[in-house]
Write a protein that holds these residues in place. Structure first.
Motif, mmCIF file in Angstrom:
data_model
loop_
_atom_site.group_PDB
_atom_site.id
_atom_site.type_symbol
_atom_site.label_atom_id
_atom_site.label_comp_id
_atom_site.label_asym_id
_atom_site.label_seq_id
_atom_site.Cartn_x
_atom_site.Cartn_y
_atom_site.Cartn_z
ATOM 1 N N PRO A 18 83.406 24.532 90.159
ATOM 2 C CA PRO A 18 84.152 23.549 89.360
ATOM 3 C C PRO A 18 84.317 22.215 90.117
ATOM 4 C CG PRO A 18 85.175 25.661 89.171
ATOM 5 C CD PRO A 18 84.131 25.833 90.226
ATOM 6 N N ASP A 19 84.541 22.384 91.415
ATOM 7 C CA ASP A 19 84.665 21.124 92.198
ATOM 8 C C ASP A 19 83.348 20.370 92.208
ATOM 9 O OD1 ASP A 19 87.298 21.635 92.777
ATOM 10 O OD2 ASP A 19 86.825 22.704 94.620
ATOM 11 N N TRP A 25 80.769 14.551 87.823
ATOM 12 C CA TRP A 25 81.349 13.690 86.780
ATOM 13 C C TRP A 25 81.923 12.393 87.357
ATOM 14 C CZ3 TRP A 25 86.373 12.046 85.874
ATOM 15 C CH2 TRP A 25 86.585 11.428 84.632
ATOM 16 N N GLU A 26 82.589 12.561 88.505
ATOM 17 C CA GLU A 26 83.184 11.387 89.173
ATOM 18 C C GLU A 26 82.103 10.396 89.590
ATOM 19 O OE1 GLU A 26 86.032 10.275 93.000
ATOM 20 O OE2 GLU A 26 85.456 12.364 92.615
ATOM 21 N N LEU A 27 80.993 10.891 90.097
ATOM 22 C CA LEU A 27 79.894 10.003 90.489
ATOM 23 C C LEU A 27 79.318 9.280 89.276
ATOM 24 C CD1 LEU A 27 78.022 12.122 93.185
ATOM 25 C CD2 LEU A 27 79.313 10.012 93.536
ATOM 26 N N GLY A 28 79.194 10.010 88.185
ATOM 27 C CA GLY A 28 78.685 9.384 86.971
ATOM 28 C C GLY A 28 79.607 8.273 86.482
ATOM 29 N N GLN A 29 80.895 8.574 86.493
ATOM 30 C CA GLN A 29 81.859 7.555 86.065
ATOM 31 C C GLN A 29 81.816 6.328 86.986
ATOM 32 O OE1 GLN A 29 83.794 7.497 83.294
ATOM 33 N NE2 GLN A 29 82.717 9.347 82.657
#
Length: 429
Positions: A18-19, A25-29
């Motif tokens: 999950p991490d 996701w954080e990198l994509g954002q």
């Protein structure tokens, strides 16, 4: 797991799946945000570049236009000042000519001043009763005072011209400095107009925006200074023209006064010459009459002495007769008519001798008086001739006192001849 299988792992903490998804996701954002910011920056940069290029282009165009306008204005003012400078140089040249003319006039006045002084000294050498305060003497002294006063006045005017020239030289220096400043400014602005971003002689000038401590003035002050300078120069030129005209009028008035006084003095000298010559001719006539009377009186004295001498023998004869008749004898010694007649004749002869002696003495005294009078007349004639020669010499000396106003060399003699004073001496009868 079997005990004989060995594994090797890094001594670091491992994350869960999950991490791992969370980090993806954080990198994509983060990538989306950064791409969005980069896009905005690119758009902003493109806008700034476009606006900057446009602004720079128009600022450069406007500043070039301002430089052209400024060059036009500076050139116009420079042309105005150069025209004023030429007019100023012309006025300085004319004023220098006026100063030279004034100094020449002062030098020219020195000669008639010396002539007037010499005429006064020469006329002061007259002798006897001819040394008088006549009209010629008064006019000569008046002319001397007039010439001295005018020379002093012209000297003051020449000093004023010199001071005016010094002032104009100062104005010319300041005007030349102003024109040089404008030429230098035009040169600088022309060089600036030719500069662009491709030139090699451009560099950073970090202190160009610092205006504190500089000697720059506002455009309004500069324009006011230009107008003030032009007005000052126009006033100076007008004043210089008026000053020159005043100097010229002063010189003309001075010479008019000098010529008028010289004409009056020359007239009084010619009048005095006429009066002196008339008096001399009168004395010549008196001298001729006295000499004629002396000659007649001398003849009369000679005749009277001859008559007296002739009476001596007659007296001797009559007295001898009387003496001889005193020897008459006796009664014949009487007072007869003969004795009375002889005595009367003796008395008459003695009276005649006495009268003749008185006449001779009076005639000799009169002759001596006439001789003394003739001496006085001759002396007075010599004085009058000396005075006449002196006045003629004065008039001849004054005939060359100015270059534009001179008499002919024979004009004085012609004037004297025209008086026809010789005709006043009567012809001998």
């Amino acid at each position: 797991m079997a005990k004989f299988v060995s594994t090797y792992e890094k001594p670091l903490p491992h994350i869960g799946l999950p991490d791992w998804y969370a980090k993806q996701w954080e990198l994509g954002q983060s990538a989306d945000v950064r791409r969005s910011e980069a896009c905005q920056l690119r758009n902003s940069s493109r806008t700034v570049r476009s606006e900057g290029n446009t602004t720079t282009k128009w600022d450069t165009y406007m500043n070039n236009t301002r430089l052209v306008d400024r060059l036009t204005e500076l050139s116009r003012w420079k042309d105005v000042f150069e025209d004023l400078l030429q007019r100023l140089l012309t006025e300085i040249r004319l004023l220098n000519d006026e100063k030279a003319n004034m100094e020449k006039e002062i030098e020219n006045i020195s000669y008639p001043l010396r002539v007037a002084s010499e005429c006064i000294s020469m006329r002061d050498c007259r002798r006897g009763t001819e040394l008088t305060y006549d009209e010629a003497d008064i006019e000569l002294k008046k002319e001397l005072c007039t010439l001295g006063h005018l020379q002093e006045e012209l000297t003051k005017r020449a000093q004023a011209v010199w001071e005016k020239l010094n002032h104009l030289e100062t104005v010319k220096f300041e005007l030349n400095l102003d024109i040089e400043d404008k030429n230098e400014t035009i040169r600088i602005d022309k060089e600036n107009l030719e500069l662009d971003h491709t030139c090699a002689n451009i560099s950073y000038k970090p202190k160009t925006l610092i205006t504190e401590g500089t000697k720059s003035i506002s455009y309004e002050m500069w324009l006011e200074r230009c107008h003030r300078t032009k007005t000052m120069l126009d006033n100076e030129l007008n004043d210089c023209y008026t000053f020159r005209e005043t100097m010229r009028v002063t010189r003309e008035h001075a010479w008019n006064d000098i010529k008028a006084q010289q004409d009056v003095t020359d007239y009084t000298l010619r009048k005095r010459i006429y009066q002196t010559q008339k008096a001399r001719n009168e004395l010549e006539w008196q001298k001729l009459k006295v000499q004629k009377e002396m000659e007649m009186l001398r003849k009369e004295i000679t005749e009277a002495e001859g008559a007296l001498t002739s009476k001596t023998d007659i007296v001797k004869c009559v007295e001898t007769r009387l003496g001889n008749r005193t020897y008459r004898p006796g009664a014949e010694l009487c007072k007869d008519q003969v004795e009375l007649g002889l005595k009367s004749e003796v008395l008459q002869l003695r009276q005649t001798e006495e009268d003749l002696n008185k006449i001779i003495e009076c005639s000799r005294a009169s002759y001596n008086s006439l001789e003394s009078l003739l001496t006085r007349i001759v002396k007075n004639l010599e004085d009058k001739q000396h005075s006449l020669n002196t006045d003629v010499m004065c008039l001849d000396m004054r005939s060359t006192k100015t270059g534009d106003r001179s008499y002919s060399s024979n004009e004085t003699n012609r004037n004297i001849t025209l008086t026809r004073m010789e005709e006043e001496i009567p012809m001998e009868s």
